[in-house]
Write an enzyme that holds these catalytic residues in place. Structure first.
Site, mmCIF file in Angstrom:
data_model
loop_
_atom_site.group_PDB
_atom_site.id
_atom_site.type_symbol
_atom_site.label_atom_id
_atom_site.label_comp_id
_atom_site.label_asym_id
_atom_site.label_seq_id
_atom_site.Cartn_x
_atom_site.Cartn_y
_atom_site.Cartn_z
ATOM 1 N N ARG A 1 75.346 41.914 -19.054
ATOM 2 C CA ARG A 1 74.868 40.346 -19.559
ATOM 3 C C ARG A 1 74.810 39.887 -18.393
ATOM 4 O O ARG A 1 73.440 39.439 -17.743
ATOM 5 C CB ARG A 1 75.189 39.815 -20.487
ATOM 6 C CG ARG A 1 74.905 40.606 -21.347
ATOM 7 C CD ARG A 1 75.125 42.371 -21.854
ATOM 8 N NE ARG A 1 74.256 42.452 -23.508
ATOM 9 C CZ ARG A 1 75.628 42.302 -24.130
ATOM 10 N NH1 ARG A 1 76.780 42.495 -24.351
ATOM 11 N NH2 ARG A 1 74.731 42.812 -25.892
ATOM 12 N N ASP B 1 74.560 48.501 -21.096
ATOM 13 C CA ASP B 1 73.624 47.249 -22.499
ATOM 14 C C ASP B 1 72.073 47.210 -21.994
ATOM 15 O O ASP B 1 71.904 47.817 -20.896
ATOM 16 C CB ASP B 1 74.357 45.879 -22.928
ATOM 17 C CG ASP B 1 74.467 45.817 -23.890
ATOM 18 O OD1 ASP B 1 73.990 45.955 -24.638
ATOM 19 O OD2 ASP B 1 75.972 46.359 -24.220
ATOM 20 N N HIS C 1 72.393 50.286 -27.373
ATOM 21 C CA HIS C 1 72.553 49.186 -26.842
ATOM 22 C C HIS C 1 71.945 49.891 -25.270
ATOM 23 O O HIS C 1 73.250 50.076 -24.202
ATOM 24 C CB HIS C 1 73.766 48.769 -26.606
ATOM 25 C CG HIS C 1 74.297 47.551 -27.501
ATOM 26 N ND1 HIS C 1 73.773 45.943 -26.655
ATOM 27 C CD2 HIS C 1 75.157 47.702 -28.617
ATOM 28 C CE1 HIS C 1 74.269 45.253 -28.146
ATOM 29 N NE2 HIS C 1 74.730 46.435 -29.165
ATOM 30 N N GLU D 1 76.507 48.305 -33.090
ATOM 31 C CA GLU D 1 74.943 48.104 -33.835
ATOM 32 C C GLU D 1 74.498 48.942 -33.177
ATOM 33 O O GLU D 1 73.007 48.499 -31.912
ATOM 34 C CB GLU D 1 74.949 46.911 -32.861
ATOM 35 C CG GLU D 1 75.883 45.452 -32.453
ATOM 36 C CD GLU D 1 76.170 44.176 -31.829
ATOM 37 O OE1 GLU D 1 76.419 43.166 -32.811
ATOM 38 O OE2 GLU D 1 76.462 44.921 -31.268
ATOM 39 N N TRP E 1 82.602 38.763 -23.525
ATOM 40 C CA TRP E 1 80.830 38.970 -23.516
ATOM 41 C C TRP E 1 80.644 38.094 -22.719
ATOM 42 O O TRP E 1 80.739 36.901 -22.389
ATOM 43 C CB TRP E 1 80.353 39.443 -24.466
ATOM 44 C CG TRP E 1 81.059 40.453 -25.706
ATOM 45 C CD1 TRP E 1 81.972 39.879 -26.903
ATOM 46 C CD2 TRP E 1 80.671 41.588 -25.666
ATOM 47 N NE1 TRP E 1 82.472 41.270 -27.147
ATOM 48 C CE2 TRP E 1 81.751 42.334 -26.850
ATOM 49 C CE3 TRP E 1 80.764 42.635 -24.844
ATOM 50 C CZ2 TRP E 1 82.281 43.594 -26.371
ATOM 51 C CZ3 TRP E 1 80.162 43.645 -24.655
ATOM 52 C CH2 TRP E 1 81.100 44.823 -25.827
HETATM 53 C C1 ACM Z 1 80.816 44.353 -29.919
HETATM 54 O O1 ACM Z 1 81.312 42.986 -30.185
HETATM 55 N N1 ACM Z 1 79.086 44.731 -30.093
HETATM 56 C C2 ACM Z 1 81.386 44.918 -30.009
#
Ligand code: ACM
Ligand code: ZN
Length: 559
Positions: free
Chosen positions: A173, A202, A275, A339, A488
């Site tokens: 990111r 990602d 992702h 996800e 993140w």
């Molecule tokens: C995650 O936080 N999507 C692993």
């Protein structure tokens, strides 16, 4: 005991000290994070005096201990202001002796013994010695070199509670310079952490050079704009500025070496099959619809994922992972698995044909598409297994029946870890409710924009990985190999913001990882934490100072 120790934990100053002329003597203590297993202190005994003529001994020909010795002299120079000499003469006077011959069950164990003549750090391996070195350097005051430092006689016995002690960083990111990645690895080392989970790819960026697929970085390494408002709020605002970059394979090798010197293993993550939008932008034929696709500019989850029904996708993944395996010598490769919407797979002729031809069927509540994800993850796991590697996956990979011999990273809570352990798989606990360091650490309106939530230092510290069944069933508990903090970076464009989010919560994470629960105590932890502040200042780390302010009441406490 309480008052006696609090005296020592202050850096009191003596003006006259035998053998030290009239120089200032600062007294050190062993009030460190993470707290060791046992500290037997002889406060009244004659101390060891650390001074510029102190030497660091390591046996000749032992390159691992030499590295430890070099790191120790570097730490001392930076913190205390004088450079110690390294020697191979173990009879030298006023000596810090490094060895790795400790007999202990835990290979990361060490003892640190201080007598008036010597400081002896004996590890059960060079890694154990390294943790003894960390405890020693964290015991030293931060000064300007014009002092002597008195180390009270002590015997410290120590070993970590968990073998996997991780810290994660998302560079997809936002990415950060090589020098910052090294500084982040130094932060791990300072906290006796040994696993750096490097989230390299990602939707919004592919950050690692893959020679066989140059467009991954040429195209997938770039996005045309970045969301600068909160992704859940309406009226998204973008900066309309192209953003990109990647780490070359030479840079990766340099970082891997840097980490290894500090007993940190890198767990690279290539997140699949979701992702993957950046990879699809580079190679649209890897998606179900064939595109066109664009590298992601907003945060969240995208429906476009790798097609699981095309042979060329499996070939692509093997090509990528061949290079990953060559670059990263560690035991683990993280293959993501989180996800991944099944929207495209449900209507993709290739995915549906693949499901039929491979006899993939639904099982109970698990759909055929979930089983298809398990099939794909298992293929990659088998491929990596042939290269001697184990895979780690986010807890979603349990949904399709699991991937044989995978280690589960339990992030959506703790249930994934419990289910993994019950089925005989290893688990790493990273529940977002306690260990997501991108969550806000204060309710103050002046906090930087973040993903939200509320995760104060005290809540991080309160996390106990072995609770419920994992505590009552030792066989299950033994499958919990460790704990990790995740960072993140959707909302953190700069290294300063990353440090602000990480520190001081990383200190709390390290005590969950290292210190036995019966030794943990939040108030006393805050006292120890205040001591870290001067060190962070000296080492040039930023931090969230309100975390330390909570610590005022906890200072001067008995450990
Ligand atoms: C995650 O936080 N999507 C692993
Ligand atoms: Zn498909």
């Amino acid at each position: 005991m309480k008052n006696r120790f609090s005296l020592l934990s202050l850096l009191w100053t003596l003006l006259i000290f035998s053998g030290c002329s009239s120089r200032q003597v600062l007294s050190s203590d062993y009030n460190v994070i993470p707290l060791p297993v046992s500290i037997s202190l002889q406060e009244e005994g004659t101390p060891f005096v650390l001074k510029p003529s102190t030497v660091v001994y390591c046996p000749e020909g032992d390159s691992l201990l030499l590295k430890n010795a070099e790191l120790l002299t570097g730490y001392v120079a930076r913190q205390v202001g004088f450079e110690l000499r390294i020697t191979h003469d173990d009879q030298a006077r006023n000596i810090i002796r490094l060895g790795s011959g400790l007999q202990a069950e835990n290979a990361e164990a060490y003892t640190l013994v201080v007598t008036p003549q010597a400081v002896e750090i004996e590890g059960a391996s060079a890694a154990g010695t390294f943790y003894g070195v960390q405890t020693l350097r964290k015991s030293l005051p931060v000064t300007d070199g014009k002092v002597r430092i008195a180390l009270a006689p002590v015997r410290i016995e120590d070993a970590p509670r968990f073998s996997y002690r991780g810290l994660h960083l998302d560079v997809a990111r936002h990415m950060f310079p090589v020098e910052f990645i090294k500084k982040y690895i130094d932060l791990l080392a300072l906290h006796n952490m040994n696993m750096f989970h490097w989230h390299l790819t990602d939707d919004q960026g592919w950050r690692i050079e893959i020679k066989r697929y140059p467009r991954l970085t040429e195209v997938g390494g770039w996005r045309k704009a970045t969301l600068v408002s909160h992704w859940e709020k309406p009226d998204h605002k973008y900066d309309e500025t192209p953003y990109g970059g990647y780490y070359t394979q030479d840079e990766i090798r340099d970082i891997v070496r840097y980490a290894a010197d500090r007993h940190v293993e890198i767990v690279p993550e290539i997140d699949l099959p979701g992702h993957m939008l950046a990879a699809l932008a580079a190679y649209p034929e890897l998606g179900c619809t064939g595109g066109p696709y664009e590298t992601g500019t907003r945060w969240g989850v995208y429906d476009d994922v790798l097609c699981a029904g095309k042979e060329e996708v499996y070939e692509f993944l093997e090509g990528v992972f061949s290079e990953i395996v060559a670059l990263f010598p560690g035991r683990y490769i993280h293959i993501g698995g989180d996800e991944c919407p099944k929207t495209r797979w449900k209507s993709c002729p290739d995915c549906q044909a693949f499901i039929r031809s491979h006899g993939i069927v639904s099982q109970g509540k698990r759909t055929r598409e979930e089983q298809l994800q398990s099939y794909m993850m298992s293929q990659i796991s088998d491929f990596l297994g042939k290269h001697g590697r184990k895979v780690i996956g986010w807890d979603e990979i349990l949904e399709g029946g699991g991937v044989k011999s995978a280690t589960i990273m339990s992030w959506r809570g703790t249930q994934g870890g419990v289910d993994a352990a019950r089925n005989g798989w290893d688990a790493i606990m990273v529940p977002y409710q306690y260990l997501y360091l991108d969550y806000a650490q204060s309710r103050d309106e002046g906090e930087p924009l973040s993903i939200g939530g509320y995760l104060p230092l005290s809540k991080v510290y309160s996390y106990e990985p072995l609770s419920g069944e994992l505590a009552s069933n030792p066989e299950m508990g033994a499958h919990v190999i460790g704990v990790q903090g995740n960072l993140w970076t959707e909302y953190f464009r700069t290294a300063e913001l990353v440090e602000y989010m990480a520190i001081p919560r990383v200190d709390a994470v390290s005590e969950i990882q290292w210190t036995r629960p019966e030794r943990k105590n939040y108030e006393k932890f805050l006292g120890r934490l205040n001591r870290m502040r001067a060190l962070y200042d000296r080492l040039g780390y930023g931090y969230a100072s309100h975390g330390f302010d909570e610590g005022q009441s906890g200072d001067n406490q008995d450990m």
